[in-house]
Motif scaffolding. Structure first.
Motif, PDB file in Angstrom:
ATOM      1  N   LYS A 105      36.987  27.244  37.235  1.00  0.00           N
ATOM      2  CA  LYS A 105      37.316  27.757  38.387  1.00  0.00           C
ATOM      3  C   LYS A 105      37.950  26.844  39.309  1.00  0.00           C
ATOM      4  O   LYS A 105      38.914  26.903  40.132  1.00  0.00           O
ATOM      5  N   ASP A 116      39.281  34.061  40.084  1.00  0.00           N
ATOM      6  CA  ASP A 116      38.129  34.888  39.921  1.00  0.00           C
ATOM      7  C   ASP A 116      37.769  35.437  38.677  1.00  0.00           C
ATOM      8  O   ASP A 116      37.124  36.383  38.533  1.00  0.00           O
ATOM      9  N   LYS A 118      35.681  35.927  35.166  1.00  0.00           N
ATOM     10  CA  LYS A 118      34.413  35.984  34.682  1.00  0.00           C
ATOM     11  C   LYS A 118      34.010  35.820  33.396  1.00  0.00           C
ATOM     12  O   LYS A 118      34.956  35.873  32.471  1.00  0.00           O
TER      13      LYS A 118
END
Length: 120
Positions: A105, A116, A118
């Motif tokens: 990240k 963002d 995941k």
């Protein structure tokens, strides 16, 4: 370079001093330490004592120490133990997965992933 110590020969129930007396934890700059062993062999006790020694005796800034473990439960336990030994000073204790996710990240552009992203 990583020093690899196997604690399999140590059994549960040894006191902290006995666990630490049989293991040399002398590290030079740039070295890391990996401890392998079954449950109850003293891995967390050994690591937390080494972290406390590094901070209190070797004057290493706690923010420069990273302790990694596999489970969230183990990370929480280790973090609590270190904070107790260091009277509230914080050391970064994370799981391998959370550390790597944070690293990706923080460097999403270089990793060519969305900020963002995941992990499933």
């Amino acid at each position: 370079m990583t020093d690899l110590l196997q604690l399999d020969a140590l059994s549960a129930g040894y006191g902290e001093a006995r666990v630490l007396s049989g293991i040399s934890l002398s590290l030079k700059d740039g070295q890391s330490l990996a401890l392998l062993g079954r449950n109850g062999t003293g891995k967390t006790t050994t690591i937390t004592a080494k972290i406390a020694y590094m901070v209190e005796k070797e004057n290493i800034d706690p923010s420069q120490i990273l302790a990694l473990t596999f489970s969230k439960e183990a990370a929480k336990h280790m973090r609590e133990k270190v904070e107790k030994l260091l009277q509230g000073k914080e050391v970064m204790v994370k799981t391998f997965h959370s550390f790597c996710a944070d690293l990706i990240k923080d460097h999403a552009d270089r990793c060519k992933v969305p900020h963002d992203f995941k992990i499933f």
